[in-house]
Motif scaffolding. Structure first.
Motif, short mmCIF file in Angstrom:
data_model
loop_
_atom_site.label_atom_id
_atom_site.label_comp_id
_atom_site.label_asym_id
_atom_site.label_seq_id
_atom_site.Cartn_x
_atom_site.Cartn_y
_atom_site.Cartn_z
N ASP A 175 4.79 7.00 -0.24
CA ASP A 175 4.61 7.14 -1.68
C ASP A 175 5.45 6.11 -2.44
N THR A 184 3.53 2.87 -2.31
CA THR A 184 2.34 3.02 -3.18
C THR A 184 2.72 2.91 -4.65
N HIS A 185 3.84 3.50 -5.01
CA HIS A 185 4.29 3.44 -6.41
C HIS A 185 4.58 1.99 -6.83
N ILE A 232 3.21 -0.69 -5.54
CA ILE A 232 1.93 -1.40 -5.61
C ILE A 232 1.19 -1.06 -6.90
N LYS A 233 1.13 0.23 -7.26
CA LYS A 233 0.41 0.66 -8.46
C LYS A 233 1.06 0.12 -9.73
N ASN A 234 2.36 -0.13 -9.68
CA ASN A 234 3.06 -0.60 -10.88
C ASN A 234 3.50 -2.06 -10.75
N SER A 235 2.75 -2.83 -9.95
CA SER A 235 3.12 -4.22 -9.71
C SER A 235 3.13 -5.07 -10.98
N ASP A 236 2.31 -4.65 -11.98
CA ASP A 236 2.29 -5.40 -13.23
C ASP A 236 3.57 -5.21 -14.05
N LYS A 237 4.37 -4.21 -13.68
CA LYS A 237 5.63 -3.95 -14.38
C LYS A 237 6.85 -4.55 -13.67
#
Length: 338
Positions: free
Chosen positions: A121, A124-125, A127-132
């Motif tokens: 997790d 995954t977190h 990766i999902k927030n890579s733009d930040k």
């Protein structure tokens, strides 16, 4: 340069101990505090499976790292940023540590299995927030970002520094180290300390008195090695004590008898210092006095255990270690032998 909150310190072999593990941990804790006695830091926390050295604005991180690298019992340590154990806080801390030029692989470790998320997790977190993120993530990156999560906080760091490993100095007791000032004996002392022995050095010199010896390299060598043991004791004995008696000894036996003399002297010091063993820098067959028969003869009647950490080393291996620990250049300075 990143602003670290402190240094997370891990121990390896100690964790394999059984019911006496805590005594080893407490001894390592004390040794770290002793090693850092001249350094600025906020506090040293014993967090059960690791230590955390909280630094402050006055802390000299480079100096602290250098000293920690010489503390036996430490497996590895890492300058770290600390956050709360939530995924959002971890992401924020990682951004504070890294910059746009950095590309890393996320390496999570969840020490507490009762948390609401697992190691997958965490990745995954990110990766999902890579733009930040201030940095890039890549599973094939050569550089790692470690995320170690405990119950109430997480440690985020991007490099591990190898420690000296072994056991805390003092955990195996005291040892009298026969200290010639050559290449071998400082290396033998190093390996003795690595197995938890606190050194009491014994040096037999060729000067008429100990005041002349004070200007020699011996004290410099002992001082250098004390960085690994947080201090030590040095006994210096004039060699003429033996030489006056050696006049009656056939010359072919002189080396062996001198070794026996040192062993008996070390035995007396061991009794005084409550040391249970004698450590020498002997390597089997390296010189004439280190043949199997001569080694056996020179320890006749000696009660303390005689330990020879370098017994299976060849000379080049010993030189390599001496160079690594910083004693080689001092050891080859010309010196008047007994």
């Amino acid at each position: 340069m990143a602003q670290y909150d402190g240094i997370v310190i891990h121990f390896g072999e100690i964790w394999l101990k059984g019911g006496n593990r805590n005594s080893f941990i407490l001894m390592l804790y004390d040794n770290i505090k002793c090693s850092l006695r001249d350094e600025h830091y906020a506090r040293l926390e014993n967090a059960r499976d690791r230590f955390f050295l909280e630094t402050d604005k006055k802390s000299d991180l480079e100096s602290i790292e250098s000293k920690l690298s010489k503390v036996f019992g430490i497996s590895w340590f890492a300058p770290a940023v600390v956050s709360e154990s939530s995924l959002g806080s971890i992401l924020k801390a990682a951004n504070a540590l890294l910059s746009k030029k950095d590309t890393v692989r996320i390496v999570p470790n969840r020490a507490l299995k009762t948390l609401s998320f697992n190691s997958a997790d965490v990745v995954t977190h990110f990766i999902k927030n890579s733009d930040k993120l201030n940095f890039k993530i890549d599973k094939d990156a050569k550089r790692d970002l470690y995320v170690s999560i405990t119950k109430n906080r997480a440690f985020i760091y991007d490099r591990k520094i190898q420690g000296a490993k072994g056991l805390p100095v003092g955990s195996s007791g005291n040892a009298v180290v026969l200290f010639s000032g050559g290449i071998d004996s400082p290396v033998a002392a190093y390996y003795a300390m690595k197995r938890g022995l606190h050194p009491v050095y014994l040096h037999v010199h060729a000067f008429q008195n100990n005041d002349d010896e004070k200007l020699s390299k011996i004290r410099d060598l002992a001082k250098h090695l004390s960085a690994y043991s947080c201090g030590s004791v040095l006994y210096c004995v004039p060699g003429h004590v033996f030489q006056s008696s050696a006049m009656r000894i056939p010359r072919r036996y002189e080396l062996v008898m001198f070794k026996l003399f040192m062993h008996r002297l070390a035995e007396r010091i061991a009794k005084k210092e409550r040391a249970e063993c004698i450590v020498t820098g002997e390597s089997l067959g390296q010189v004439a006095s280190q043949t199997l028969s001569n080694l056996t003869t020179s320890q006749q009647g000696i009660k303390p255990l005689i330990m020879r950490p370098l017994i299976g080393f060849d000379k080049q291996e010993i030189i390599n270690v001496a160079s690594q620990i910083g004693t080689f250049e001092m050891s080859i300075i010309k010196y008047r032998d007994v």
